[in-house]
Write an enzyme that holds these catalytic residues in place. Sequence first.
Site, PDB file in Angstrom:
ATOM      1  N   ARG A  95      27.251  25.301  40.211  1.00 34.45           N
ATOM      2  CA  ARG A  95      28.633  24.967  40.505  1.00 34.45           C
ATOM      3  C   ARG A  95      28.756  24.101  41.755  1.00 34.45           C
ATOM      4  O   ARG A  95      28.042  24.288  42.734  1.00 34.45           O
ATOM      5  CB  ARG A  95      29.452  26.259  40.728  1.00 34.45           C
ATOM      6  CG  ARG A  95      29.837  26.969  39.456  1.00 34.45           C
ATOM      7  CD  ARG A  95      30.770  26.112  38.646  1.00 34.45           C
ATOM      8  NE  ARG A  95      30.896  26.604  37.292  1.00 34.45           N
ATOM      9  CZ  ARG A  95      31.952  27.287  36.849  1.00 34.45           C
ATOM     10  NH1 ARG A  95      32.937  27.556  37.665  1.00 34.45           N
ATOM     11  NH2 ARG A  95      31.995  27.700  35.609  1.00 34.45           N
ATOM     12  N   LYS A 117      39.780  43.089  34.910  1.00 37.18           N
ATOM     13  CA  LYS A 117      41.065  43.774  35.108  1.00 37.18           C
ATOM     14  C   LYS A 117      41.892  43.842  33.834  1.00 37.18           C
ATOM     15  O   LYS A 117      43.041  44.266  33.867  1.00 37.18           O
ATOM     16  CB  LYS A 117      41.853  43.095  36.225  1.00 37.18           C
ATOM     17  CG  LYS A 117      41.144  43.164  37.570  1.00 37.18           C
ATOM     18  CD  LYS A 117      41.958  42.475  38.640  1.00 37.18           C
ATOM     19  CE  LYS A 117      41.112  42.330  39.900  1.00 37.18           C
ATOM     20  NZ  LYS A 117      41.806  41.518  40.915  1.00 37.18           N
ATOM     21  N   ARG A 161      57.076  42.957  39.654  1.00 38.30           N
ATOM     22  CA  ARG A 161      57.017  41.495  39.766  1.00 38.30           C
ATOM     23  C   ARG A 161      56.688  40.787  38.459  1.00 38.30           C
ATOM     24  O   ARG A 161      56.609  39.566  38.415  1.00 38.30           O
ATOM     25  CB  ARG A 161      56.014  41.102  40.837  1.00 38.30           C
ATOM     26  CG  ARG A 161      56.628  41.210  42.228  1.00 38.30           C
ATOM     27  CD  ARG A 161      55.648  40.784  43.287  1.00 38.30           C
ATOM     28  NE  ARG A 161      55.131  41.938  43.981  1.00 38.30           N
ATOM     29  CZ  ARG A 161      54.293  41.875  45.005  1.00 38.30           C
ATOM     30  NH1 ARG A 161      53.855  40.710  45.421  1.00 38.30           N
ATOM     31  NH2 ARG A 161      53.873  42.948  45.587  1.00 38.30           N
ATOM     32  N   GLU A 180      42.984  46.680  41.741  1.00 36.67           N
ATOM     33  CA  GLU A 180      41.739  45.948  41.579  1.00 36.67           C
ATOM     34  C   GLU A 180      40.936  46.658  40.488  1.00 36.67           C
ATOM     35  O   GLU A 180      41.381  47.661  39.933  1.00 36.67           O
ATOM     36  CB  GLU A 180      40.965  45.925  42.905  1.00 36.67           C
ATOM     37  CG  GLU A 180      41.691  45.178  44.014  1.00 36.67           C
ATOM     38  CD  GLU A 180      41.187  43.754  44.221  1.00 36.67           C
ATOM     39  OE1 GLU A 180      40.132  43.413  43.653  1.00 36.67           O
ATOM     40  OE2 GLU A 180      41.836  42.992  44.939  1.00 36.67           O
ATOM     41  N   HIS A 192      61.865  49.642  37.215  1.00 33.53           N
ATOM     42  CA  HIS A 192      61.278  48.430  36.642  1.00 33.53           C
ATOM     43  C   HIS A 192      60.551  48.700  35.325  1.00 33.53           C
ATOM     44  O   HIS A 192      59.558  48.047  35.013  1.00 33.53           O
ATOM     45  CB  HIS A 192      60.335  47.777  37.651  1.00 33.53           C
ATOM     46  CG  HIS A 192      61.014  47.403  38.929  1.00 33.53           C
ATOM     47  ND1 HIS A 192      61.981  46.427  38.985  1.00 33.53           N
ATOM     48  CD2 HIS A 192      60.901  47.899  40.182  1.00 33.53           C
ATOM     49  CE1 HIS A 192      62.426  46.321  40.243  1.00 33.53           C
ATOM     50  NE2 HIS A 192      61.784  47.208  40.980  1.00 33.53           N
TER      51      HIS A 192
END
Length: 286
Positions: A160, A61, A117, A3, A96
């Site tokens: 919104r 991020k 992934r 995060e 990986h």
Amino acid sequence: MPELPEVEVVRRGLERWVSGRTVAETEVLHPRAVRRHTAGGEDFAAQLKGHTIGTARRRGKYLWLPLADTDASILGHLGMSGQLLVQPESAPDEKHLRIRIRFADTLATELRFVDQRTFGGLSLHENTPDGLPDVIAHIARDPLDPAFDDAAFLTALKLRRTTVKRALLDQSLISGVGNIYADEALWRSRLHYERPTATLPRPRAIELLGHVRDVMNAALDVGGTSFDSLYVNVNGESGYFDRSLDAYGREDEPCRRCGTPIRRRPWMNRSSYFCPRCQRAPRVVS
DNA sequence: ACCTGATCCTGAGAGC
DNA sequence: TGCTCTCAGGATCAGG
């Protein structure tokens, strides 16, 4: 999963161990890791060669490394399982390992992008006049950014026609908030994840934004102190999650405020965790 | 113009 | 033991 606080720890590591070094050679071992670089892995490697890495930066991020004497930056995102590691050149390849960047100096360490992934990746992009890689120009500032505009965020939230958790994950409104911290901030704010943003009184919205910042800063305090070696790492292993989560991952465990078992509900192909007593469902559910 | 929901990926862990 | 199934999730983008 990394995060924002973990990504910030990585940024600091990059600044300490990678900024100022000149790229000698880049090896792309998996095409998916450079999929945002539309010209392909060979072009990515060719464009990096010989350039010096500038100061590591972050928004939400996303991480980026400006290339000195160019108007371009290496953009990185860790996705679900990505890691940026500074390893001795002699260290065996990780299972990986997707991208390797070697440097033209005698430190004998290299930068490695490792990702199981492959939701993450690296790519090269032109900068906007603000010094931001052009493909992330639409990403809003994150709540830890001193220039984050609280008033503009509160106004946009009110306009919104969506639900509050969805808004927290909308990168054009606020960046860097993932599923975990969204649930944590909502629990602290006693807000149900399906609460329409339009019905949220301004004081409640202000409180919510404060809790988002608190959760992130608490994690940053923990994760930020553990980084002190020749090793840039992120894998959600700050230790913060084990000790301090109040909602996320606590299905059937008692709410720390009222003792009611925490519930898990399917939400957007993932899960939302909440206390059914502290966080009452809105009367009208869309 | 705004909003929704499917989609990419692989390994851990559960269930049988 | 070994197979199959489910789950985890950020960010994008087609389609309504």
